[in-house]
Design a protein around this motif. Structure first.
Motif, PDB file in Angstrom:
ATOM      1  N   ARG A   9      14.632 -13.071  18.037  1.00 59.37           N
ATOM      2  CA  ARG A   9      14.911 -13.306  19.442  1.00 59.37           C
ATOM      3  C   ARG A   9      15.199 -14.761  19.744  1.00 59.37           C
ATOM      4  O   ARG A   9      16.108 -15.086  20.474  1.00 59.37           O
ATOM      5  CB  ARG A   9      13.728 -12.820  20.278  1.00 59.37           C
ATOM      6  CG  ARG A   9      13.986 -12.868  21.742  1.00 59.37           C
ATOM      7  CD  ARG A   9      13.252 -11.755  22.459  1.00 59.37           C
ATOM      8  NE  ARG A   9      13.813 -10.465  22.224  1.00 59.37           N
ATOM      9  CZ  ARG A   9      13.134  -9.452  21.740  1.00 59.37           C
ATOM     10  NH1 ARG A   9      11.866  -9.593  21.433  1.00 59.37           N
ATOM     11  NH2 ARG A   9      13.702  -8.279  21.563  1.00 59.37           N
ATOM     12  N   THR A  12      18.819 -16.444  19.554  1.00 57.93           N
ATOM     13  CA  THR A  12      19.904 -16.294  20.513  1.00 57.93           C
ATOM     14  C   THR A  12      19.624 -17.043  21.810  1.00 57.93           C
ATOM     15  O   THR A  12      20.278 -16.816  22.796  1.00 57.93           O
ATOM     16  CB  THR A  12      20.105 -14.812  20.837  1.00 57.93           C
ATOM     17  OG1 THR A  12      18.840 -14.260  21.178  1.00 57.93           O
ATOM     18  CG2 THR A  12      20.680 -14.061  19.653  1.00 57.93           C
ATOM     19  N   VAL A  13      18.658 -17.952  21.777  1.00 55.83           N
ATOM     20  CA  VAL A  13      18.193 -18.575  23.014  1.00 55.83           C
ATOM     21  C   VAL A  13      19.257 -19.336  23.785  1.00 55.83           C
ATOM     22  O   VAL A  13      19.586 -18.976  24.902  1.00 55.83           O
ATOM     23  CB  VAL A  13      17.006 -19.519  22.740  1.00 55.83           C
ATOM     24  CG1 VAL A  13      16.718 -20.342  23.967  1.00 55.83           C
ATOM     25  CG2 VAL A  13      15.784 -18.709  22.387  1.00 55.83           C
ATOM     26  N   PRO A 214      -0.145 -13.209  29.795  1.00 57.75           N
ATOM     27  CA  PRO A 214       0.746 -13.201  28.618  1.00 57.75           C
ATOM     28  C   PRO A 214       1.459 -14.531  28.387  1.00 57.75           C
ATOM     29  O   PRO A 214       1.601 -14.966  27.254  1.00 57.75           O
ATOM     30  CB  PRO A 214       1.767 -12.105  28.952  1.00 57.75           C
ATOM     31  CG  PRO A 214       1.126 -11.266  29.977  1.00 57.75           C
ATOM     32  CD  PRO A 214       0.213 -12.149  30.750  1.00 57.75           C
ATOM     33  N   ASN A 215       1.878 -15.170  29.475  1.00 51.77           N
ATOM     34  CA  ASN A 215       2.619 -16.413  29.298  1.00 51.77           C
ATOM     35  C   ASN A 215       1.727 -17.600  28.970  1.00 51.77           C
ATOM     36  O   ASN A 215       2.210 -18.659  28.599  1.00 51.77           O
ATOM     37  CB  ASN A 215       3.463 -16.713  30.543  1.00 51.77           C
ATOM     38  CG  ASN A 215       4.736 -15.904  30.559  1.00 51.77           C
ATOM     39  OD1 ASN A 215       5.605 -16.079  29.726  1.00 51.77           O
ATOM     40  ND2 ASN A 215       4.826 -14.959  31.485  1.00 51.77           N
ATOM     41  N   SER A 217      -0.810 -17.194  26.803  1.00 47.18           N
ATOM     42  CA  SER A 217      -1.586 -16.855  25.609  1.00 47.18           C
ATOM     43  C   SER A 217      -1.098 -17.544  24.336  1.00 47.18           C
ATOM     44  O   SER A 217      -1.881 -17.722  23.413  1.00 47.18           O
ATOM     45  CB  SER A 217      -1.586 -15.347  25.411  1.00 47.18           C
ATOM     46  OG  SER A 217      -0.261 -14.902  25.256  1.00 47.18           O
ATOM     47  N   TRP A 295       5.310 -20.080  18.706  1.00 49.90           N
ATOM     48  CA  TRP A 295       5.193 -19.969  20.165  1.00 49.90           C
ATOM     49  C   TRP A 295       5.821 -21.129  20.859  1.00 49.90           C
ATOM     50  O   TRP A 295       6.294 -21.011  21.972  1.00 49.90           O
ATOM     51  CB  TRP A 295       3.724 -19.848  20.558  1.00 49.90           C
ATOM     52  CG  TRP A 295       3.205 -18.493  20.314  1.00 49.90           C
ATOM     53  CD1 TRP A 295       2.616 -18.029  19.170  1.00 49.90           C
ATOM     54  CD2 TRP A 295       3.239 -17.389  21.204  1.00 49.90           C
ATOM     55  NE1 TRP A 295       2.284 -16.724  19.318  1.00 49.90           N
ATOM     56  CE2 TRP A 295       2.651 -16.300  20.546  1.00 49.90           C
ATOM     57  CE3 TRP A 295       3.709 -17.226  22.511  1.00 49.90           C
ATOM     58  CZ2 TRP A 295       2.527 -15.056  21.136  1.00 49.90           C
ATOM     59  CZ3 TRP A 295       3.571 -15.982  23.088  1.00 49.90           C
ATOM     60  CH2 TRP A 295       2.985 -14.915  22.402  1.00 49.90           C
ATOM     61  N   ARG A 298       9.366 -20.853  22.396  1.00 50.02           N
ATOM     62  CA  ARG A 298       9.760 -20.040  23.553  1.00 50.02           C
ATOM     63  C   ARG A 298       9.945 -20.909  24.775  1.00 50.02           C
ATOM     64  O   ARG A 298       9.180 -21.795  24.996  1.00 50.02           O
ATOM     65  CB  ARG A 298       8.683 -18.999  23.841  1.00 50.02           C
ATOM     66  CG  ARG A 298       8.279 -18.339  22.561  1.00 50.02           C
ATOM     67  CD  ARG A 298       8.213 -16.866  22.682  1.00 50.02           C
ATOM     68  NE  ARG A 298       8.531 -16.323  21.380  1.00 50.02           N
ATOM     69  CZ  ARG A 298       8.534 -15.043  21.095  1.00 50.02           C
ATOM     70  NH1 ARG A 298       8.274 -14.190  22.008  1.00 50.02           N
ATOM     71  NH2 ARG A 298       8.825 -14.627  19.906  1.00 50.02           N
TER      72      ARG A 298
END
Lengths: 298, 554
Positions: A9, A12-13, A214-215, A217, A295, A298
């Motif tokens: 994933r 393709t940022v 979630p964001n 973590s 992480w 992201r």
């Protein structure tokens, strides 16, 4: 283990730069290969340690408790990989059989620190105001006390059981987790997507669970991995000082402590168990770094 | 320099057959570009993001990012072949022969050094002068880029200056080496329109005085039309059209140029009309008798603030702002950053509290609501955020994002919601295939469409749009604006539209309010305000809309 998977994933940022970087642009370079090999090695070390903890009998045939007095204080050999101690017990076997206690205590310690720290951090970060002030001052006090000293005090009060030692060690980690979680929650809470979620009518506990946690973590998980290494050291240190399972049950720290008296004549009693602890801590740290990097993208 | 061909000086910049490829890409980012900038000439390089214009600009000064490679072609500056020079000679060219005005003034100055020192550094890098002389030249440059009290300014740090001032400092640095060619890479994107105009004027003045050639890289054809003698249009790595500015604007040959021209808000003064052919029940501008759907009455918002000298004070972000918006119409709030327009919008969207005053949506006063009382109103008022890159949760799929309001209001079953999401995506012009993608896999325009679909999913009668297109490319801007106009015609939604750009506002709004320093200085029907601005500030805003110097398109 997440980072052994190719980054599907994240590749393709870039939002349409002059030319979107394609797959081949991230061609594997020597440095990357070295990093991957190091990571694979770290994972292997951790897997072996987990194996020792779950199925010690698969790895050694010697009894960890009852020794053969005739074979006492033998140097490492093909029969006794790590040598034997003053009672003729196989050190490797004691190491393998002690893994379960040491690892369980360390993991429980981190879990305790993670859960309590996250709760405090989320409350402080989301509520803000006086609640945040109160919690963070308590956390500051925790940070001000050296963690080993704190653990010693707590173990003295609670007792020497697995859970007691885990809480004693975990409490030291609570402060670190709480601070990080609070910082992450504050960051995420201010983000536009959280505001947008509130704006479309989502209730705040739902926003908290679906967006904020979630964001927040990612860095927390990376820290948890690092803290496992620290916890293994701390638990071993306590056991070295005698605050652990009572003898003759084997535990990593007490193994090193027992061998201390024979340091001049039988170096392997302390050195080899010590090296195993070092290897595992390094391996866990390596994996923690990889998780953090994954992480961070992201 | 008319006629005499043999005496013609060499071009300030000549690019021929240039190819640039990023490592691993299957095709070139710049493909066979030819470009000439003659001494003293201003050439605009126009194209959308991804067209290769910035890559080209970076190739000219050999500052391509790692991984990009010039595979063919030649670049010469005056007579120097840039591509074959040693790195040492190249350093002399950069800054000495070519001055660069970078894209983002907020990050292009060193935050820990005083601006005077940074100017002196640039001067001494290219001129053999002692420190004192260099300081004198630096102060002179500061004065030339429009700073009063250069001695005082020189001792300031970048964070003490506004974005426009920082860009002026950077222009000063670009001129420090007395370059023959100025390379301005989107020098005004991210600046307020009035500041944008001032900065471009500053560049114009200096260029004029010194006869410097300029390569102006921009995505805004309006800016290009106003500033350049020649325009070069890039698309997909190639030059698709180039020529005299006036000719190119009045008679564009390539379809892409025509599209850009149609998209440039400053070149398109008329209000957009809905593109749908379906008959509409009422006229686009509702009868003035229509009851106000949104009422903002003497709303103020103030914050406690600490002055630089340590005294406590109160900052008035919004002061006594009143306006009404009839149902189904668009009201635009215009102003520069810090004018209070976004705060006003956030008060209406209940993301901010009003210190005093009344806001009524339909029949519901919303200013007094607290906590859970706000939630029912959120079904009526939805907001679109300025930046679609941050308003969508990066970990969620489009499906989840668009369905979030439906889930929050417990509308429909899971399957029904999925069907509705597909419908909504279709309505905002997105293919159903994006449903499983995450925001990072979408372009800016697509993301803003997702945000619009999310807001529309519960069919709110009032939509607050906070600069919904300012983070997007001009051509994408036009599409999103058209979408908003179409949706309004179809659904009868009332819009409160926030923008800093009057050129955009005149395309979409029925009425406009101009804000400055927290106050509404002027309000009225858009056409009337634009034709006969009453307030000096409104006139300044109107003047800031770039207009072609020659031959405007019909």
């Amino acid at each position: 283990m997440t980072s052994t998977v190719p980054r599907e994933r994240t590749g393709t940022v870039s939002p349409a730069p002059a030319t979107p970087p394609s797959r081949a642009q991230r061609r594997v370079r020597p440095a990357t290969v070295r990093r991957q090999v190091g990571l694979a090695l770290a994972i292997l070390v951790v897997l072996v340690a987990v194996g020792w903890a779950l199925r010690p009998a698969w790895f050694t045939g010697y009894d960890p408790i009852i020794g053969v007095p005739l074979d006492k204080l033998q140097a490492p050999s093909w029969n006794h990989w790590f040598g034997t101690d003053h009672l003729g017990r196989d050190i490797f076997s004691r190491m393998v059989h002690g893994t379960a206690t040491s690892l369980r205590t360390s993991l429980l310690a981190v879990a305790f620190g993670l859960v309590v720290g996250c709760l405090l951090g989320v409350v402080a970060g989301y509520a803000g105001g006086w609640a945040s002030d109160a919690i963070m001052r308590v956390v500051d006090v925790l940070l001000a006390i050296p963690s080993l000293l704190l653990s010693l005090v707590i173990v003295t009060v609670l007792g020497y059981g697995t859970l007691d030692v885990a809480i004693a060690v975990g409490l030291g980690a609570v402060a670190t987790f709480a601070r990080l979680v609070r910082a992450e929650v504050v960051r995420v809470r201010r983000s536009a997507y959280v505001e947008a979620s509130v704006g479309v009518g989502t209730r705040w506990p739902v926003v908290l669970i679906r967006h904020v946690v979630p964001n927040s973590s990612g860095p927390v998980l990376a820290l948890a991995a690092l803290e496992i290494g620290a916890a293994i050291l701390a638990v071993s240190a306590l056991s070295f000082l005698g605050y652990g399972s009572p003898l003759p049950a084997p535990e990593w720290g007490s193994l090193v402590a027992e061998g201390r008296n024979y340091l001049a004549s039988a170096w392997w009693l302390t050195t080899l168990p010590g090296l195993v602890v070092v290897a595992l801590v390094l391996a866990v740290n390596r994996i923690g770094r990889a998780v953090g990097r994954e992480w961070g993208d992201r | 320099m008319t006629g005499t061909l043999e005496a013609a000086p060499p071009p300030a910049l000549q690019v021929s057959g240039l190819h640039v490829r990023y490592r691993g890409a299957d095709r070139d980012a710049v493909r066979g570009v030819d470009l000439t900038v003659r001494p003293g000439e201003t050439v605009a390089l126009v194209g959308e993001s991804g067209s290769g214009k910035t890559t080209l600009a970076h190739a000219v000064i050999r500052l391509l990012p790692a991984g990009a490679q010039i595979t063919a072609g030649a670049v010469s500056v005056a007579d120097d072949p840039v591509l074959t020079l040693s790195e040492r000679r190249m350093r002399h060219i950069r800054g000495g022969r070519i001055g660069l005005v970078p894209q983002d003034p907020t990050v292009s100055l060193n935050p820990v050094h005083q601006i005077g020192r940074q100017l002196v550094e640039a001067v001494r890098a290219h001129r053999a002068v002692d420190a004192a002389t260099a300081r004198g030249i630096a102060l002179e440059l500061l004065a030339q880029v429009g700073f009063d009290h250069p001695e005082v300014r020189a001792r300031q740090y970048p964070h003490q200056l506004s974005g426009g001032m920082r860009q002026r400092v950077l222009i000063g640095i670009a001129f420090a080496g007395r370059p023959d060619l100025l390379l301005a890479d989107e020098p005004t994107s991210g600046l307020d329109v009035t500041v944008q105009k001032a900065v471009l004027d500053q560049i114009d003045t200096l260029v004029h005085e010194r006869g410097t050639a300029v390569l102006l890289v921009t995505h805004d054809l309006g800016v290009a039309a106003e500033r350049a003698q020649r325009i070069v249009v890039m698309y997909d790595g190639q030059v698709v059209e180039q020529g005299d500015a006036a000719e190119l604007l009045s008679d564009p040959q390539h379809p892409y140029t025509r599209r850009l021209l149609a998209a440039a808000p400053s070149l398109r003064p008329a209000r957009l009309s809905p593109s749908t052919t379906r008959p509409r029940p009422d006229t686009p501008a509702p009868a003035p008798a229509a009851p106000p759907f949104l009422l903002v009455d003497r709303v103020s918002r103030s914050f406690p603030a600490t002055l630089p000298d340590g005294r406590r004070s109160i900052l008035h972000a919004v002061r006594d702002v009143s306006f009404t918006v009839p149902a189904g119409s668009t009201f635009a709030l215009v102003g520069e950053s810090g004018s209070g327009k976004t705060t006003t919008a956030r008060i209406v969207a209940m993301h901010e509290r009003a210190s005093s005053g009344l806001v009524r949506v339909g029949d519901t006063p919303i200013t007094g609501l607290t906590g859970g009382g706000k939630r029912p109103v959120r079904r009526v008022v939805q907001m679109i955020h300025q930046n679609p890159f941050s308003s969508l949760d990066p970990r969620w799929t489009v499906q989840r994002i668009v369905a979030e309001p439906l889930r929050a209001w417990r509308i429909g079953t899971r399957a029904e919601r999925t069907r509705q999401v597909v419908e909504l995506l279709d309505r905002v012009g997105l293919p159903a295939s994006v449903i499983d993608r995450r925001p990072v896999e979408l372009s800016g325009g697509q993301r803003q469409r997702v945000a619009i679909a999310r807001a529309l999913s519960i069919r709110p009668p009032l939509l607050v749009l906070d600069e919904p297109v300012s983070a997007l490319d001009v051509s994408v801007q036009a599409q999103v604006l058209q979408l908003l106009v179409d949706l309004q015609a179809e659904l009868g939604t009332t819009y409160l539209f926030i923008s800093h750009d009057l050129a955009v506002v005149r395309q979409i709004s029925d009425a406009v309010g101009v804000m400055r320093a927290g106050r509404l200085v002027e309000a009225g029907p858009t056409a009337a305000v634009l034709r006969e601005p009453q307030h000096a500030y409104t006139r300044a805003l109107i003047d800031a809309i770039p207009r072609p110097t020659t031959g405007a398109p019909a």
